[in-house]
Design a protein around this motif. Structure first.
Motif, PDB file in Angstrom:
ATOM      1  N   GLN A  90       0.865  -1.180   0.000  1.00  0.00           N
ATOM      2  CA  GLN A  90       0.000   0.000   0.000  1.00  0.00           C
ATOM      3  C   GLN A  90       0.900   1.227   0.000  1.00  0.00           C
ATOM      4  O   GLN A  90       1.750   1.380   0.865  1.00  0.00           O
ATOM      5  CB  GLN A  90      -0.890  -0.017   1.243  1.00  0.00           C
ATOM      6  CG  GLN A  90      -1.777   1.189   1.372  1.00  0.00           C
ATOM      7  CD  GLN A  90      -2.588   1.164   2.661  1.00  0.00           C
ATOM      8  OE1 GLN A  90      -2.746   0.131   3.286  1.00  0.00           O
ATOM      9  NE2 GLN A  90      -3.076   2.314   3.053  1.00  0.00           N
ATOM     10  N   GLU A  91       0.723   2.120  -0.973  1.00  0.00           N
ATOM     11  CA  GLU A  91       1.608   3.269  -1.100  1.00  0.00           C
ATOM     12  C   GLU A  91       0.938   4.594  -0.781  1.00  0.00           C
ATOM     13  O   GLU A  91       1.574   5.638  -0.866  1.00  0.00           O
ATOM     14  CB  GLU A  91       2.207   3.295  -2.505  1.00  0.00           C
ATOM     15  CG  GLU A  91       3.074   2.065  -2.772  1.00  0.00           C
ATOM     16  CD  GLU A  91       3.751   2.093  -4.124  1.00  0.00           C
ATOM     17  OE1 GLU A  91       3.673   3.119  -4.816  1.00  0.00           O
ATOM     18  OE2 GLU A  91       4.366   1.076  -4.477  1.00  0.00           O
ATOM     19  N   ASP A  92      -0.341   4.571  -0.425  1.00  0.00           N
ATOM     20  CA  ASP A  92      -1.065   5.808  -0.156  1.00  0.00           C
ATOM     21  C   ASP A  92      -2.154   5.507   0.868  1.00  0.00           C
ATOM     22  O   ASP A  92      -2.468   4.349   1.132  1.00  0.00           O
ATOM     23  CB  ASP A  92      -1.685   6.346  -1.451  1.00  0.00           C
ATOM     24  CG  ASP A  92      -1.986   7.836  -1.421  1.00  0.00           C
ATOM     25  OD1 ASP A  92      -1.892   8.452  -0.341  1.00  0.00           O
ATOM     26  OD2 ASP A  92      -2.324   8.386  -2.483  1.00  0.00           O
ATOM     27  N   ASP A  93      -2.730   6.586   1.427  1.00  0.00           N
ATOM     28  CA  ASP A  93      -3.808   6.372   2.395  1.00  0.00           C
ATOM     29  C   ASP A  93      -5.018   5.776   1.689  1.00  0.00           C
ATOM     30  O   ASP A  93      -5.190   5.908   0.484  1.00  0.00           O
ATOM     31  CB  ASP A  93      -4.196   7.696   3.064  1.00  0.00           C
ATOM     32  CG  ASP A  93      -4.962   8.613   2.129  1.00  0.00           C
ATOM     33  OD1 ASP A  93      -6.179   8.768   2.328  1.00  0.00           O
ATOM     34  OD2 ASP A  93      -4.355   9.156   1.183  1.00  0.00           O
ATOM     35  N   MET A  94      -5.840   5.084   2.463  1.00  0.00           N
ATOM     36  CA  MET A  94      -7.096   4.539   1.957  1.00  0.00           C
ATOM     37  C   MET A  94      -8.208   5.107   2.835  1.00  0.00           C
ATOM     38  O   MET A  94      -8.481   4.594   3.907  1.00  0.00           O
ATOM     39  CB  MET A  94      -7.084   3.011   1.984  1.00  0.00           C
ATOM     40  CG  MET A  94      -6.065   2.432   1.048  1.00  0.00           C
ATOM     41  SD  MET A  94      -6.086   0.641   0.727  1.00  0.00           S
ATOM     42  CE  MET A  94      -7.095  -0.073   1.944  1.00  0.00           C
ATOM     43  N   THR A  95      -8.811   6.181   2.348  1.00  0.00           N
ATOM     44  CA  THR A  95      -9.862   6.869   3.090  1.00  0.00           C
ATOM     45  C   THR A  95     -11.177   6.703   2.336  1.00  0.00           C
ATOM     46  O   THR A  95     -11.232   6.921   1.126  1.00  0.00           O
ATOM     47  CB  THR A  95      -9.527   8.365   3.246  1.00  0.00           C
ATOM     48  OG1 THR A  95      -8.254   8.481   3.890  1.00  0.00           O
ATOM     49  CG2 THR A  95     -10.584   9.082   4.055  1.00  0.00           C
ATOM     50  N   ILE A  96     -12.217   6.296   3.072  1.00  0.00           N
ATOM     51  CA  ILE A  96     -13.529   6.049   2.463  1.00  0.00           C
ATOM     52  C   ILE A  96     -14.606   6.618   3.382  1.00  0.00           C
ATOM     53  O   ILE A  96     -14.638   6.291   4.569  1.00  0.00           O
ATOM     54  CB  ILE A  96     -13.801   4.545   2.282  1.00  0.00           C
ATOM     55  CG1 ILE A  96     -12.664   3.848   1.541  1.00  0.00           C
ATOM     56  CG2 ILE A  96     -15.137   4.318   1.580  1.00  0.00           C
ATOM     57  CD1 ILE A  96     -12.694   2.334   1.653  1.00  0.00           C
ATOM     58  N   VAL A  97     -15.483   7.437   2.817  1.00  0.00           N
ATOM     59  CA  VAL A  97     -16.670   7.915   3.525  1.00  0.00           C
ATOM     60  C   VAL A  97     -17.850   7.676   2.588  1.00  0.00           C
ATOM     61  O   VAL A  97     -17.812   8.093   1.428  1.00  0.00           O
ATOM     62  CB  VAL A  97     -16.573   9.417   3.874  1.00  0.00           C
ATOM     63  CG1 VAL A  97     -17.863   9.911   4.512  1.00  0.00           C
ATOM     64  CG2 VAL A  97     -15.376   9.704   4.767  1.00  0.00           C
ATOM     65  N   PHE A  98     -18.866   6.980   3.069  1.00  0.00           N
ATOM     66  CA  PHE A  98     -20.081   6.780   2.293  1.00  0.00           C
ATOM     67  C   PHE A  98     -21.251   7.429   3.020  1.00  0.00           C
ATOM     68  O   PHE A  98     -21.344   7.382   4.242  1.00  0.00           O
ATOM     69  CB  PHE A  98     -20.412   5.288   2.136  1.00  0.00           C
ATOM     70  CG  PHE A  98     -19.567   4.575   1.120  1.00  0.00           C
ATOM     71  CD1 PHE A  98     -19.472   5.009  -0.183  1.00  0.00           C
ATOM     72  CD2 PHE A  98     -18.866   3.429   1.465  1.00  0.00           C
ATOM     73  CE1 PHE A  98     -18.703   4.351  -1.126  1.00  0.00           C
ATOM     74  CE2 PHE A  98     -18.099   2.746   0.552  1.00  0.00           C
ATOM     75  CZ  PHE A  98     -18.016   3.218  -0.760  1.00  0.00           C
ATOM     76  N   VAL A  99     -22.151   8.022   2.243  1.00  0.00           N
ATOM     77  CA  VAL A  99     -23.415   8.566   2.726  1.00  0.00           C
ATOM     78  C   VAL A  99     -24.490   7.962   1.829  1.00  0.00           C
ATOM     79  O   VAL A  99     -24.356   7.975   0.602  1.00  0.00           O
ATOM     80  CB  VAL A  99     -23.455  10.108   2.624  1.00  0.00           C
ATOM     81  CG1 VAL A  99     -24.813  10.647   3.031  1.00  0.00           C
ATOM     82  CG2 VAL A  99     -22.339  10.732   3.448  1.00  0.00           C
ATOM     83  N   LYS A 100     -25.527   7.421   2.445  1.00  0.00           N
ATOM     84  CA  LYS A 100     -26.548   6.710   1.691  1.00  0.00           C
ATOM     85  C   LYS A 100     -27.941   7.231   2.050  1.00  0.00           C
ATOM     86  O   LYS A 100     -28.246   7.411   3.223  1.00  0.00           O
ATOM     87  CB  LYS A 100     -26.459   5.219   1.998  1.00  0.00           C
ATOM     88  CG  LYS A 100     -27.412   4.349   1.239  1.00  0.00           C
ATOM     89  CD  LYS A 100     -27.155   2.885   1.592  1.00  0.00           C
ATOM     90  CE  LYS A 100     -27.971   1.957   0.776  1.00  0.00           C
ATOM     91  NZ  LYS A 100     -27.674   0.542   1.124  1.00  0.00           N
ATOM     92  N   ARG A 101     -28.748   7.466   1.027  1.00  0.00           N
ATOM     93  CA  ARG A 101     -30.144   7.820   1.279  1.00  0.00           C
ATOM     94  C   ARG A 101     -30.933   6.528   1.358  1.00  0.00           C
ATOM     95  O   ARG A 101     -30.980   5.751   0.403  1.00  0.00           O
ATOM     96  CB  ARG A 101     -30.706   8.691   0.169  1.00  0.00           C
ATOM     97  CG  ARG A 101     -32.174   8.991   0.439  1.00  0.00           C
ATOM     98  CD  ARG A 101     -32.804   9.930  -0.534  1.00  0.00           C
ATOM     99  NE  ARG A 101     -34.235   9.957  -0.262  1.00  0.00           N
ATOM    100  CZ  ARG A 101     -35.100  10.549  -1.039  1.00  0.00           C
ATOM    101  NH1 ARG A 101     -34.713  11.179  -2.120  1.00  0.00           N
ATOM    102  NH2 ARG A 101     -36.380  10.521  -0.726  1.00  0.00           N
ATOM    103  N   GLU A 102     -31.539   6.284   2.491  1.00  0.00           N
ATOM    104  CA  GLU A 102     -32.285   5.044   2.712  1.00  0.00           C
ATOM    105  C   GLU A 102     -33.692   5.110   2.154  1.00  0.00           C
ATOM    106  O   GLU A 102     -34.185   4.151   1.594  1.00  0.00           O
ATOM    107  CB  GLU A 102     -32.336   4.711   4.202  1.00  0.00           C
ATOM    108  CG  GLU A 102     -30.983   4.353   4.785  1.00  0.00           C
ATOM    109  CD  GLU A 102     -30.432   3.042   4.272  1.00  0.00           C
ATOM    110  OE1 GLU A 102     -31.221   2.187   3.808  1.00  0.00           O
ATOM    111  OE2 GLU A 102     -29.216   2.855   4.334  1.00  0.00           O
ATOM    112  N   ALA A 103     -34.383   6.212   2.339  1.00  0.00           N
ATOM    113  CA  ALA A 103     -35.771   6.291   1.884  1.00  0.00           C
ATOM    114  C   ALA A 103     -36.068   7.642   1.276  1.00  0.00           C
ATOM    115  O   ALA A 103     -35.333   8.560   1.372  1.00  0.00           O
ATOM    116  CB  ALA A 103     -36.731   6.051   3.040  1.00  0.00           C
TER     117      ALA A 103
END
Length: 121
Positions: free
Chosen positions: A108-121
């Motif tokens: 791994q040579e870089d950061d792994m940043t993940i943010v998810f936002v989900k509309r449920e209804a």
């Protein structure tokens, strides 16, 4: 949803009803590069039920296997098609595992940043 993007990665908008990813580019320069930058109005994004917004760092897109093949937007699009129904925390963990599996032991040579936002209804 109204947003500004300073250009880190493309923003992801997964359209659940259509089963497709839309990649949204920068709407302004990165914060802190220049002082007193006048911002235009934030960009609108219409989230329909099931849609997902992803803020994913380039460390995900650019993570390459030993042959130099990056996970890329295609890898993220395949992942979203198969996993968009998971809760956000599950999608984050599953995407991290998918990228690591793709790398097949490459460092791994870089950061792994993940943010998810989900509309449920």
């Amino acid at each position: 949803l109204h947003y500004h993007s300073g250009g880190q990665g493309p923003l992801l908008h997964y359209h659940a009803a259509e089963g497709r990813c839309e990649w949204l580019g920068a709407s302004t320069i990165p914060m802190g590069i220049m002082g007193d930058v006048a911002l235009e109005r934030p960009q609108p994004m219409i989230l329909e039920p099931g849609d997902v917004v992803g803020l994913i760092s380039d460390g995900i897109y650019e993570y390459a296997d030993g042959d130099g093949e990056q996970f890329g937007e295609n890898g993220v699009a395949r992942f979203m098609a198969e996993n968009h129904e998971l809760p956000c925390a599950g999608m984050i963990e599953s995407l991290r595992r998918a990228v690591t599996a793709h790398a097949r032991g490459a460092p791994q040579e870089d950061d792994m940043t993940i943010v998810f936002v989900k509309r449920e209804a």
